[in-house]
Design an enzyme around this catalytic site. Sequence first.
Site, PDB file in Angstrom:
ATOM      1  N   LYS A  12       4.955   1.851   3.025  1.00  0.00           N
ATOM      2  CA  LYS A  12       3.783   1.775   2.412  1.00  0.00           C
ATOM      3  C   LYS A  12       3.971   0.653   1.398  1.00  0.00           C
ATOM      4  CE  LYS A  12       1.282   2.147  -1.550  1.00  0.00           C
ATOM      5  NZ  LYS A  12       1.649   1.789  -2.813  1.00  0.00           N
ATOM      6  N   GLY A  15       0.222  -3.141  -4.369  1.00  0.00           N
ATOM      7  CA  GLY A  15       0.509  -4.026  -5.526  1.00  0.00           C
ATOM      8  C   GLY A  15       0.607  -5.466  -5.436  1.00  0.00           C
ATOM      9  N   GLY A  46      -4.683  -2.046  -4.785  1.00  0.00           N
ATOM     10  CA  GLY A  46      -5.421  -1.813  -6.013  1.00  0.00           C
ATOM     11  C   GLY A  46      -5.692  -3.195  -6.848  1.00  0.00           C
ATOM     12  N   ASP A 163       0.030   6.155  -1.320  1.00  0.00           N
ATOM     13  CA  ASP A 163       1.210   6.814  -1.083  1.00  0.00           C
ATOM     14  C   ASP A 163       1.195   8.163  -0.464  1.00  0.00           C
ATOM     15  OD1 ASP A 163       3.000   4.957  -2.749  1.00  0.00           O
ATOM     16  OD2 ASP A 163       2.046   5.521  -4.326  1.00  0.00           O
ATOM     17  N   LYS A 218       3.460   8.363  -7.057  1.00  0.00           N
ATOM     18  CA  LYS A 218       4.359   7.969  -6.038  1.00  0.00           C
ATOM     19  C   LYS A 218       5.421   8.578  -5.773  1.00  0.00           C
ATOM     20  CE  LYS A 218       4.996   3.529  -5.982  1.00  0.00           C
ATOM     21  NZ  LYS A 218       4.109   3.179  -4.671  1.00  0.00           N
TER      22      LYS A 218
END
Length: 260
Positions: A12, A15, A46, A163, A218
């Site tokens: 994953k 960021g 995000g 996540d 997370k």
Amino acid sequence: MEALMSKPLVIKIGGAILEQHSALIKLLTVIKHLKNKSVVLVHGGGCVVDEMLAQAGFTTEKKHGLRVTPKAQINLISGALAGTVNKAIVASANSLNLAAIGLSLNDGDMITCSLSELDLGQVGVPHTNNSKLLDVLLEQGFMPVVSSIGALSNGDLVNVNADDAAVAICQLLNAELLLLTDVNGVKGAEGEYLNSLNQAQAQTLISQGVIAGGMTAKVNAALKAANQLRRSIAVASWQSPEQISSLLDGQGIGTQIQPN
């Protein structure tokens, strides 16, 4: 320790790595040189979503470290994640001849979603359903790049925490899981990086506010995966992608989230 090479690896990303092309290329280069290992990339984005929402005049709200997604924003968020971010990652991967292909969670009916009960708007909870599409792609040597956009049974699009999406894909494939983040792992009460973390320790640190924001989501996702798969899940930094080889060799990297 059981050899991990027979299992696919779900990674994953999200960021800052999505804003640093050189860091993404470094990670993809490491993936390219993994021998006899099928990889599925699952991504959020995000930072890109925040920028696009701001440009459109929307504000961003989060609860429990999760993005609130009003219906008025879901089309824009879907376009950002399943469109702009997904295709940029695929293009970067294919520039390295990784045979990447872009997907969303509902493609091939692999992941179904229900609406979150946390009053987050159009936010979905992922459930494993059908691995056939991923199985075929991996068998043919493709690297699936999966965005965290899913759909409800009525066809409405939903935003899924990346996540949680990665955990669902990991469960679908009975794969190994690596949750990459902007830091070297999960920090303890003294600001130190923890080598391992179990559920009781995590709950204490969350209640104390030591684990907060996006790291809460997370850690909770990693605990869910660890308990269901009955093996540790690594939370580590994308800034040291060469450590992925260490993970496949059975060595602990980052913070190892332990099952109960």
